[in-house]
Design an enzyme around this catalytic site. Structure first.
Site, PDB file in Angstrom:
ATOM      1  N   ASN A  47       5.897 -57.543 -57.081  1.00 52.79           N
ATOM      2  CA  ASN A  47       5.404 -58.097 -55.806  1.00 52.79           C
ATOM      3  C   ASN A  47       4.090 -58.864 -55.859  1.00 52.79           C
ATOM      4  O   ASN A  47       3.724 -59.518 -54.884  1.00 52.79           O
ATOM      5  CB  ASN A  47       5.312 -57.008 -54.731  1.00 52.79           C
ATOM      6  CG  ASN A  47       6.658 -56.355 -54.515  1.00 52.79           C
ATOM      7  OD1 ASN A  47       7.676 -57.042 -54.521  1.00 52.79           O
ATOM      8  ND2 ASN A  47       6.700 -55.048 -54.377  1.00 52.79           N
TER       9      ASN A  47
ATOM     10  N   CYS B  88      15.396 -54.018 -50.101  1.00 54.67           N
ATOM     11  CA  CYS B  88      14.608 -53.198 -51.020  1.00 54.67           C
ATOM     12  C   CYS B  88      13.351 -52.673 -50.345  1.00 54.67           C
ATOM     13  O   CYS B  88      12.587 -53.415 -49.768  1.00 54.67           O
ATOM     14  CB  CYS B  88      14.228 -54.064 -52.212  1.00 54.67           C
ATOM     15  SG  CYS B  88      12.993 -53.361 -53.264  1.00 54.67           S
TER      16      CYS B  88
ATOM     17  N   ASN C 255      11.743 -58.662 -45.190  1.00 51.25           N
ATOM     18  CA  ASN C 255      12.558 -58.440 -43.997  1.00 51.25           C
ATOM     19  C   ASN C 255      11.684 -57.772 -42.935  1.00 51.25           C
ATOM     20  O   ASN C 255      11.474 -56.562 -42.992  1.00 51.25           O
ATOM     21  CB  ASN C 255      13.734 -57.534 -44.399  1.00 51.25           C
ATOM     22  CG  ASN C 255      14.808 -57.478 -43.354  1.00 51.25           C
ATOM     23  OD1 ASN C 255      14.778 -58.215 -42.373  1.00 51.25           O
ATOM     24  ND2 ASN C 255      15.765 -56.599 -43.568  1.00 51.25           N
TER      25      ASN C 255
END
Ligand code: SF4
Length: 361
Positions: free
Chosen positions: A218, A349, A292
């Site tokens: 990330n 995820c 998301n």
């Protein structure tokens, strides 16, 4: 002590029957065939047990049968999220993602999570407890027999950090992999971690080289990654890379790198270049996942992790995703772009919400 069929391999069940009843693999295999292979909880009807009435009566007292209660299901574009109520009233979520011929099951390993990643819906619930082995394997039992899905892949990527529940995780993998039982091939299982280095090292020692390892990165900047994922304060990017370099990969296998793209935080061309540098020397496949956003906004989170004030996390648009991927691909990295199947379910995820976690308590 009781015989917990979802928590034991065939050899372990055999040893239990030998020790406690003077029986052996004949009855162990029959139990597994009826319960694990066909989902028939009326094992007494099998001829092996009609011929052994005394054993059958004893097993009726002793045997812990699968009892996972699904209390909610939501479907979006074929992706199915189901909520299971555990015996103590806590709930966990699992997701079934349809593929071409079979489905992938995303399983939880903890109720809640203590890792505190700021983009993660589960983290907002805090940590409740580790799941027992049968609560992990029971998610596959439910998917196969209650929901009637053909599951070929399992990803340990649901609620919780798998390496924060090592003993149950490894025993669950053995039970799932047992050819006489669930018969899930190791190469069809993936353990996903936020970067817990002792867990990566422990997986390397388990003698399961076919299993896939996924690591949520990330950001290739320690500052940004520590802000997104507090685990980075303990296991920095540098230490994590050393652990990944030392990980014994089988030939033609890769480490899966998960990268959730968040607008304005880790999605710039510079971020992509840093990621390329960080991954140099590693054999990887990069999964880019569009963040998301939760329907209720990050600012409503009620847990005590340190989060910059007024930080609002937003998804990237398609263009940003393509540009980021192009930089990685230009440097020879293999990239898969994912727009999070089941977006409305918060089923990407690190995005299982645990919204129902307390509803049934
Ligand atoms: S992303 Fe995974 S490790 Fe991080 S808080 Fe969520 S469940 Fe835990």
């Amino acid at each position: 002590m009781s015989l917990n069929i979802l928590a034991l391999t065939c050899s372990q069940i055999t040893r239990y029957l030998e020790k406690n009843y003077g029986k052996g693999k004949f009855h162990a295999r029959a139990l597994i065939r009826e319960i694990i292979k066909t989902g028939n909880l009326q094992f007494q009807q099998a001829r092996e047990f009609t011929n052994s009435p005394r054993l059958t009566v004893q097993l009726e007292q002793d045997l812990l049968l699968p009892s996972m209660e699904i209390i909610d299901q939501q479907e979006d574009s074929g992706t199915l999220k189901f909520v299971t109520k555990l015996k103590d009233g806590l709930t966990i979520e699992s997701v079934i993602i349809p593929m071409k011929h079979y489905s992938t099951l995303c399983v939880s390993t903890q109720a809640g999570c203590r890792m505190g990643c700021i983009f993660c819906e589960t983290a907002k619930q805090g940590f409740h407890r580790n799941l027992a082995v049968d609560e992990i394997t029971g998610q596959l039992f439910s998917a196969r027999f209650t929901l009637q899905k053909k599951i070929k892949n399992i990803v340990f990527m649901g609620m919780g950090e798998p390496f924060d529940n090592l003993d149950s995780l490894f025993q669950a993998i053995r039970v799932l992999n047992d050819p006489r039982g669930f018969d899930m091939a190791l190469r069809h299982m993936t353990v996903s971690t936020c970067g817990v280095i002792p867990g990566i090292e422990s997986l390397a020692r388990q003698g399961m080289p076919q299993i896939n390892l996924a690591v949520s990165i990330n950001s290739a900047s320690d500052k940004t990654r520590s802000m997104l994922m507090p685990v980075n304060q303990r296991y920095s990017l540098g230490k994590l890379k050393q652990a990944l370099l030392a990980y014994p990969l089988m030939s033609r296998r890769v480490i899966l790198i998960e990268y959730i793209l968040i607008k304005g935080i880790n999605d710039s061309p510079k971020d992509a270049e840093k990621l390329v540098n960080y991954l140099s020397g590693l054999t990887v496949r990069v999964n880019l996942i569009a963040y998301n956003p939760p329907d209720h906004g990050i600012s409503s989170a009620g847990i005590s992790r340190k989060r910059p004030q007024n930080l609002s996390l937003q998804s990237v648009d398609d263009n940003a995703m393509h540009q980021f991927a192009a930089i990685l691909e230009a440097k020879g990295l293999f990239v898969v772009k994912r727009w999070a199947k089941g977006r409305s379910l918060q089923a990407g995820c690190g995005q299982l919400s645990g919204k129902n976690l307390h509803q049934s308590m």
